[in-house]
Write an enzyme that holds these catalytic residues in place. Structure first.
Site, PDB file in Angstrom:
ATOM      1  N   LYS A  11      45.106  52.769 -98.000  1.00 53.13           N
ATOM      2  CA  LYS A  11      44.666  52.317 -99.323  1.00 53.13           C
ATOM      3  C   LYS A  11      45.722  51.393 -99.947  1.00 53.13           C
ATOM      4  CE  LYS A  11      41.917  56.516-100.175  1.00 53.13           C
ATOM      5  NZ  LYS A  11      41.685  57.617-101.150  1.00 53.13           N
ATOM      6  N   TYR A  51      32.025  54.078-101.353  1.00 52.70           N
ATOM      7  CA  TYR A  51      32.140  55.344-102.084  1.00 52.70           C
ATOM      8  C   TYR A  51      30.814  55.764-102.721  1.00 52.70           C
ATOM      9  CZ  TYR A  51      37.252  55.817-101.624  1.00 52.70           C
ATOM     10  OH  TYR A  51      38.531  55.999-101.156  1.00 52.70           O
ATOM     11  N   PHE A  59      34.956  60.180-111.913  1.00 58.28           N
ATOM     12  CA  PHE A  59      36.100  59.359-111.512  1.00 58.28           C
ATOM     13  C   PHE A  59      35.687  58.130-110.693  1.00 58.28           C
ATOM     14  CE2 PHE A  59      35.550  62.849-108.484  1.00 58.28           C
ATOM     15  CZ  PHE A  59      35.466  62.169-107.270  1.00 58.28           C
ATOM     16  N   ARG A  87      41.115  63.585 -89.986  1.00 60.04           N
ATOM     17  CA  ARG A  87      41.076  64.297 -91.277  1.00 60.04           C
ATOM     18  C   ARG A  87      42.212  65.324 -91.340  1.00 60.04           C
ATOM     19  NH1 ARG A  87      37.981  62.635 -95.592  1.00 60.04           N
ATOM     20  NH2 ARG A  87      38.090  64.782 -96.295  1.00 60.04           N
ATOM     21  N   ARG A 104      49.261  62.761 -96.277  1.00 59.13           N
ATOM     22  CA  ARG A 104      49.319  62.971 -97.729  1.00 59.13           C
ATOM     23  C   ARG A 104      50.439  63.950 -98.085  1.00 59.13           C
ATOM     24  NH1 ARG A 104      42.738  63.279 -98.203  1.00 59.13           N
ATOM     25  NH2 ARG A 104      42.356  61.085 -98.729  1.00 59.13           N
ATOM     26  N   ASN A 114      46.371  58.622-102.963  1.00 61.08           N
ATOM     27  CA  ASN A 114      46.562  59.524-101.824  1.00 61.08           C
ATOM     28  C   ASN A 114      46.562  58.811-100.464  1.00 61.08           C
ATOM     29  OD1 ASN A 114      43.842  59.111-101.547  1.00 61.08           O
ATOM     30  ND2 ASN A 114      43.228  61.234-101.904  1.00 61.08           N
ATOM     31  N   HIS A 117      42.226  56.899 -96.416  1.00 58.98           N
ATOM     32  CA  HIS A 117      40.831  57.348 -96.337  1.00 58.98           C
ATOM     33  C   HIS A 117      40.506  57.577 -94.871  1.00 58.98           C
ATOM     34  CE1 HIS A 117      36.465  57.441 -96.724  1.00 58.98           C
ATOM     35  NE2 HIS A 117      36.464  56.722 -95.614  1.00 58.98           N
ATOM     36  N   GLU A 128      30.575  53.569 -92.204  1.00 54.38           N
ATOM     37  CA  GLU A 128      31.802  52.931 -92.704  1.00 54.38           C
ATOM     38  C   GLU A 128      32.358  51.923 -91.690  1.00 54.38           C
ATOM     39  OE1 GLU A 128      33.015  56.843 -95.394  1.00 54.38           O
ATOM     40  OE2 GLU A 128      34.311  56.257 -93.722  1.00 54.38           O
TER      41      GLU A 128
HETATM   42  P1  DAT Z   1      38.711  62.372 -99.237  1.00 55.63           P
HETATM   43  O1  DAT Z   1      39.380  61.055 -99.582  1.00 55.63           O
HETATM   44  O2  DAT Z   1      39.712  63.420 -98.848  1.00 55.63           O
HETATM   45  O3  DAT Z   1      37.582  62.228 -98.253  1.00 55.63           O
HETATM   46  P2  DAT Z   1      36.658  62.605-101.281  1.00 55.63           P
HETATM   47  O4  DAT Z   1      35.752  61.829-100.371  1.00 55.63           O
HETATM   48  O5  DAT Z   1      36.129  63.888-101.854  1.00 55.63           O
HETATM   49  O6  DAT Z   1      38.063  62.906-100.595  1.00 55.63           O
HETATM   50  O7  DAT Z   1      37.045  61.690-102.522  1.00 55.63           O
HETATM   51  C1  DAT Z   1      37.321  60.321-102.341  1.00 55.63           C
HETATM   52  C2  DAT Z   1      38.525  59.958-103.182  1.00 55.63           C
HETATM   53  O8  DAT Z   1      38.217  60.134-104.555  1.00 55.63           O
HETATM   54  C3  DAT Z   1      39.741  60.853-102.943  1.00 55.63           C
HETATM   55  O9  DAT Z   1      40.532  60.373-101.878  1.00 55.63           O
HETATM   56  C4  DAT Z   1      40.466  60.792-104.249  1.00 55.63           C
HETATM   57  C5  DAT Z   1      39.355  60.634-105.272  1.00 55.63           C
HETATM   58  N1  DAT Z   1      38.956  61.917-105.861  1.00 55.63           N
HETATM   59  C6  DAT Z   1      38.304  62.937-105.255  1.00 55.63           C
HETATM   60  N2  DAT Z   1      38.087  63.958-106.088  1.00 55.63           N
HETATM   61  C7  DAT Z   1      38.638  63.573-107.267  1.00 55.63           C
HETATM   62  C8  DAT Z   1      38.756  64.187-108.556  1.00 55.63           C
HETATM   63  N3  DAT Z   1      38.267  65.406-108.791  1.00 55.63           N
HETATM   64  N4  DAT Z   1      39.405  63.492-109.528  1.00 55.63           N
HETATM   65  C9  DAT Z   1      39.889  62.256-109.309  1.00 55.63           C
HETATM   66  N5  DAT Z   1      39.814  61.612-108.115  1.00 55.63           N
HETATM   67  C10 DAT Z   1      39.194  62.264-107.123  1.00 55.63           C
HETATM   68 MG    MG Z   2      35.767  61.260 -98.423  1.00 55.91          MG
END
Ligand code: DAT
Ligand code: MG
Length: 138
Positions: A11, A51, A59, A87, A104, A114, A117, A128
């Site tokens: 990222k 996304y 968010f 992962r 991370r 973080n 991705h 993707e």
């Molecule tokens: P990951 O990136 O581990 O697959 P995700 O797909 O649930 O996680 O979410 C995508 C991104 O969104 C994640 O890397 C960080 C952000 N994110 C997830 N949950 C969040 C939250 N509760 N508040 C703020 N940002 C969040």
């Molecule tokens: Mg995800």
């Protein structure tokens, strides 16, 4: 067990901090083959597609702002059980909970920064990879 391909994004925070090479090295050391690599600035339209599953979350706007805030390094990785193994190497979404030794867990502390991705399922990986490598993989 199966040979799989998955999408990783370093990222904008990872590229800005100059640790994209270290992240690629971790995946190569683990045994994944690089099948694609692109440094690009993601458009808002692509970010919203990427996304899409989170579009109703509070968010979502911040997520799109962040992922479009600078270049990302998109990687297509191939190897045994690549989707799950990547992962595991990434660590928990909230870096506070990410185990040391994970990406991370070693480089991040904030949910909004973080570093990486990784696709979370076969369907996501297919979708993707097509989004970031529309011309296919080598
Ligand atoms: P990951 O990136 O581990 O697959 P995700 O797909 O649930 O996680 O979410 C995508 C991104 O969104 C994640 O890397 C960080 C952000 N994110 C997830 N949950 C969040 C939250 N509760 N508040 C703020 N940002 C969040
Ligand atoms: Mg995800």
């Amino acid at each position: 067990m199966a040979n799989e391909r998955t999408l990783v994004l370093v990222k904008p925070d990872g590229v800005r901090r100059g640790i994209s090479g270290e992240i690629v090295a971790r995946f190569e050391q683990r045994g994944f083959k690089l099948r694609g690599a692109r440094l690009l600035k993601i458009s808002r339209a692509t970010a919203q597609k990427h996304y899409g599953e989170h579009k109703e979350r509070p968010f979502f706007g911040e997520l799109v702002d962040f992922i479009t805030s600078g270049p990302v390094l998109a990687l297509a990785l191939e190897g045994e059980s690549a989707i799950a193994a990547v992962r595991t190497m990434m660590g928990a979404t909230n870096p506070v909970n990410a185990v040391p030794g994970t990406i991370r867990g070693d480089y991040a502390l904030l949910m909004g920064e973080n570093i990486v991705h990784g696709s979370d399922s076969k369907e996501s990986a297919k979708r993707e990879l097509a989004l970031f490598f529309p011309d296919g993989l080598v």
